[in-house]
Write a protein that holds these residues in place. Structure first.
Motif, PDB file in Angstrom:
ATOM      1  N   ALA A  46       3.135   6.214   5.067  1.00  0.00           N
ATOM      2  CA  ALA A  46       1.710   5.896   4.941  1.00  0.00           C
ATOM      3  C   ALA A  46       1.475   4.399   5.091  1.00  0.00           C
ATOM      4  O   ALA A  46       0.512   3.977   5.736  1.00  0.00           O
ATOM      5  CB  ALA A  46       1.180   6.390   3.599  1.00  0.00           C
ATOM      6  N   ALA A  47       2.347   3.590   4.505  1.00  0.00           N
ATOM      7  CA  ALA A  47       2.221   2.141   4.628  1.00  0.00           C
ATOM      8  C   ALA A  47       2.322   1.741   6.095  1.00  0.00           C
ATOM      9  O   ALA A  47       1.522   0.933   6.587  1.00  0.00           O
ATOM     10  CB  ALA A  47       3.300   1.450   3.802  1.00  0.00           C
ATOM     11  N   MET A  48       3.280   2.309   6.799  1.00  0.00           N
ATOM     12  CA  MET A  48       3.475   1.983   8.208  1.00  0.00           C
ATOM     13  C   MET A  48       2.237   2.361   9.027  1.00  0.00           C
ATOM     14  O   MET A  48       1.759   1.570   9.833  1.00  0.00           O
ATOM     15  CB  MET A  48       4.709   2.705   8.752  1.00  0.00           C
ATOM     16  N   VAL A  49       1.708   3.548   8.796  1.00  0.00           N
ATOM     17  CA  VAL A  49       0.530   4.024   9.526  1.00  0.00           C
ATOM     18  C   VAL A  49      -0.676   3.118   9.267  1.00  0.00           C
ATOM     19  O   VAL A  49      -1.480   2.879  10.164  1.00  0.00           O
ATOM     20  CB  VAL A  49       0.199   5.487   9.131  1.00  0.00           C
ATOM     21  N   HIS A  50      -0.788   2.610   8.049  1.00  0.00           N
ATOM     22  CA  HIS A  50      -1.930   1.771   7.678  1.00  0.00           C
ATOM     23  C   HIS A  50      -1.665   0.281   7.880  1.00  0.00           C
ATOM     24  O   HIS A  50      -2.492  -0.551   7.503  1.00  0.00           O
ATOM     25  CB  HIS A  50      -2.338   2.050   6.230  1.00  0.00           C
ATOM     26  N   GLY A  51      -0.522  -0.063   8.456  1.00  0.00           N
ATOM     27  CA  GLY A  51      -0.221  -1.465   8.732  1.00  0.00           C
ATOM     28  C   GLY A  51       0.008  -2.312   7.497  1.00  0.00           C
ATOM     29  O   GLY A  51      -0.322  -3.492   7.463  1.00  0.00           O
ATOM     30  N   ILE A  52       0.580  -1.693   6.475  1.00  0.00           N
ATOM     31  CA  ILE A  52       0.824  -2.362   5.196  1.00  0.00           C
ATOM     32  C   ILE A  52       2.330  -2.475   4.990  1.00  0.00           C
ATOM     33  O   ILE A  52       3.069  -1.541   5.297  1.00  0.00           O
ATOM     34  CB  ILE A  52       0.193  -1.546   4.048  1.00  0.00           C
ATOM     35  N   ASP A  53       2.776  -3.584   4.460  1.00  0.00           N
ATOM     36  CA  ASP A  53       4.187  -3.746   4.134  1.00  0.00           C
ATOM     37  C   ASP A  53       4.544  -2.771   3.011  1.00  0.00           C
ATOM     38  O   ASP A  53       3.922  -2.797   1.937  1.00  0.00           O
ATOM     39  CB  ASP A  53       4.452  -5.190   3.709  1.00  0.00           C
ATOM     40  N   ALA A  54       5.524  -1.905   3.235  1.00  0.00           N
ATOM     41  CA  ALA A  54       5.890  -0.871   2.262  1.00  0.00           C
ATOM     42  C   ALA A  54       6.374  -1.473   0.943  1.00  0.00           C
ATOM     43  O   ALA A  54       6.067  -0.947  -0.130  1.00  0.00           O
ATOM     44  CB  ALA A  54       6.945   0.057   2.841  1.00  0.00           C
ATOM     45  N   ASP A  55       7.114  -2.565   1.012  1.00  0.00           N
ATOM     46  CA  ASP A  55       7.603  -3.195  -0.219  1.00  0.00           C
ATOM     47  C   ASP A  55       6.451  -3.763  -1.041  1.00  0.00           C
ATOM     48  O   ASP A  55       6.433  -3.639  -2.266  1.00  0.00           O
ATOM     49  CB  ASP A  55       8.631  -4.279   0.094  1.00  0.00           C
ATOM     50  N   LEU A  56       5.482  -4.363  -0.357  1.00  0.00           N
ATOM     51  CA  LEU A  56       4.302  -4.888  -1.056  1.00  0.00           C
ATOM     52  C   LEU A  56       3.506  -3.747  -1.687  1.00  0.00           C
ATOM     53  O   LEU A  56       3.033  -3.857  -2.823  1.00  0.00           O
ATOM     54  CB  LEU A  56       3.432  -5.685  -0.093  1.00  0.00           C
ATOM     55  N   LEU A  57       3.379  -2.647  -0.953  1.00  0.00           N
ATOM     56  CA  LEU A  57       2.687  -1.475  -1.490  1.00  0.00           C
ATOM     57  C   LEU A  57       3.367  -0.992  -2.762  1.00  0.00           C
ATOM     58  O   LEU A  57       2.712  -0.714  -3.768  1.00  0.00           O
ATOM     59  CB  LEU A  57       2.642  -0.354  -0.453  1.00  0.00           C
ATOM     60  N   MET A  58       4.693  -0.902  -2.739  1.00  0.00           N
ATOM     61  CA  MET A  58       5.422  -0.431  -3.909  1.00  0.00           C
ATOM     62  C   MET A  58       5.257  -1.398  -5.086  1.00  0.00           C
ATOM     63  O   MET A  58       5.125  -0.961  -6.231  1.00  0.00           O
ATOM     64  CB  MET A  58       6.901  -0.231  -3.581  1.00  0.00           C
ATOM     65  N   GLU A  59       5.246  -2.688  -4.809  1.00  0.00           N
ATOM     66  CA  GLU A  59       5.024  -3.667  -5.879  1.00  0.00           C
ATOM     67  C   GLU A  59       3.666  -3.446  -6.529  1.00  0.00           C
ATOM     68  O   GLU A  59       3.552  -3.459  -7.757  1.00  0.00           O
ATOM     69  CB  GLU A  59       5.097  -5.095  -5.327  1.00  0.00           C
ATOM     70  N   LYS A  60       2.632  -3.246  -5.699  1.00  0.00           N
ATOM     71  CA  LYS A  60       1.272  -3.032  -6.228  1.00  0.00           C
ATOM     72  C   LYS A  60       1.202  -1.750  -7.060  1.00  0.00           C
ATOM     73  O   LYS A  60       0.637  -1.739  -8.151  1.00  0.00           O
ATOM     74  CB  LYS A  60       0.255  -2.955  -5.093  1.00  0.00           C
ATOM     75  N   ILE A  61       1.753  -0.673  -6.519  1.00  0.00           N
ATOM     76  CA  ILE A  61       1.706   0.610  -7.229  1.00  0.00           C
ATOM     77  C   ILE A  61       2.459   0.518  -8.546  1.00  0.00           C
ATOM     78  O   ILE A  61       1.944   0.919  -9.598  1.00  0.00           O
ATOM     79  CB  ILE A  61       2.275   1.751  -6.348  1.00  0.00           C
ATOM     80  N   ASN A  62       3.674  -0.007  -8.515  1.00  0.00           N
ATOM     81  CA  ASN A  62       4.482  -0.065  -9.742  1.00  0.00           C
ATOM     82  C   ASN A  62       3.914  -1.043 -10.757  1.00  0.00           C
ATOM     83  O   ASN A  62       3.974  -0.779 -11.967  1.00  0.00           O
ATOM     84  CB  ASN A  62       5.939  -0.358  -9.396  1.00  0.00           C
ATOM     85  N   ALA A  63       3.327  -2.143 -10.302  1.00  0.00           N
ATOM     86  CA  ALA A  63       2.668  -3.070 -11.236  1.00  0.00           C
ATOM     87  C   ALA A  63       1.510  -2.370 -11.926  1.00  0.00           C
ATOM     88  O   ALA A  63       1.331  -2.493 -13.149  1.00  0.00           O
ATOM     89  CB  ALA A  63       2.197  -4.310 -10.500  1.00  0.00           C
ATOM     90  N   PHE A  64       0.732  -1.601 -11.162  1.00  0.00           N
ATOM     91  CA  PHE A  64      -0.391  -0.872 -11.744  1.00  0.00           C
ATOM     92  C   PHE A  64       0.088   0.186 -12.739  1.00  0.00           C
ATOM     93  O   PHE A  64      -0.448   0.301 -13.841  1.00  0.00           O
ATOM     94  CB  PHE A  64      -1.198  -0.195 -10.622  1.00  0.00           C
ATOM     95  N   LEU A  65       1.115   0.935 -12.363  1.00  0.00           N
ATOM     96  CA  LEU A  65       1.618   1.999 -13.229  1.00  0.00           C
ATOM     97  C   LEU A  65       2.209   1.466 -14.534  1.00  0.00           C
ATOM     98  O   LEU A  65       2.197   2.156 -15.546  1.00  0.00           O
ATOM     99  CB  LEU A  65       2.678   2.827 -12.507  1.00  0.00           C
ATOM    100  N   ASN A  66       2.716   0.246 -14.513  1.00  0.00           N
ATOM    101  CA  ASN A  66       3.399  -0.293 -15.690  1.00  0.00           C
ATOM    102  C   ASN A  66       2.584  -1.322 -16.458  1.00  0.00           C
ATOM    103  O   ASN A  66       3.122  -1.996 -17.339  1.00  0.00           O
ATOM    104  CB  ASN A  66       4.744  -0.874 -15.261  1.00  0.00           C
ATOM    105  N   GLN A  67       1.304  -1.439 -16.131  1.00  0.00           N
ATOM    106  CA  GLN A  67       0.473  -2.386 -16.888  1.00  0.00           C
ATOM    107  C   GLN A  67       0.035  -1.816 -18.219  1.00  0.00           C
ATOM    108  O   GLN A  67       0.027  -0.689 -18.459  1.00  0.00           O
ATOM    109  CB  GLN A  67      -0.718  -2.845 -16.075  1.00  0.00           C
TER     110      GLN A  67
END
Length: 67
Positions: A46-67
């Protein structure tokens, strides 16, 4: 306990386990969270299709989940 999403999880798995993460995905342009392809598409794909860096996406998701 730390929650961790991984790049090989499908969008469907992520939303099923952590429905409150949907706004994070919507913010970065992933608006079709319930469509059939999202159920089988990995976060990395999904990150690739949307032109988003997958590692950055994972950082954002995991930061949100662990706040």
């Amino acid at each position: 306990m730390e929650v961790k999403a991984t790049k090989d999880m499908t969008i469907g798995q992520l939303i099923s386990c952590y429905p409150h993460v949907a706004p994070v995905l919507m913010q970065i342009g992933m608006h079709c969270l319930g469509c059939p392809s999202a159920q089988a598409e990995t976060l990395e794909e999904a990150a690739m299709v949307h032109g988003i860096d997958a590692d950055l996406l994972m950082e954002k998701i995991n930061a949100f989940l662990n706040q």
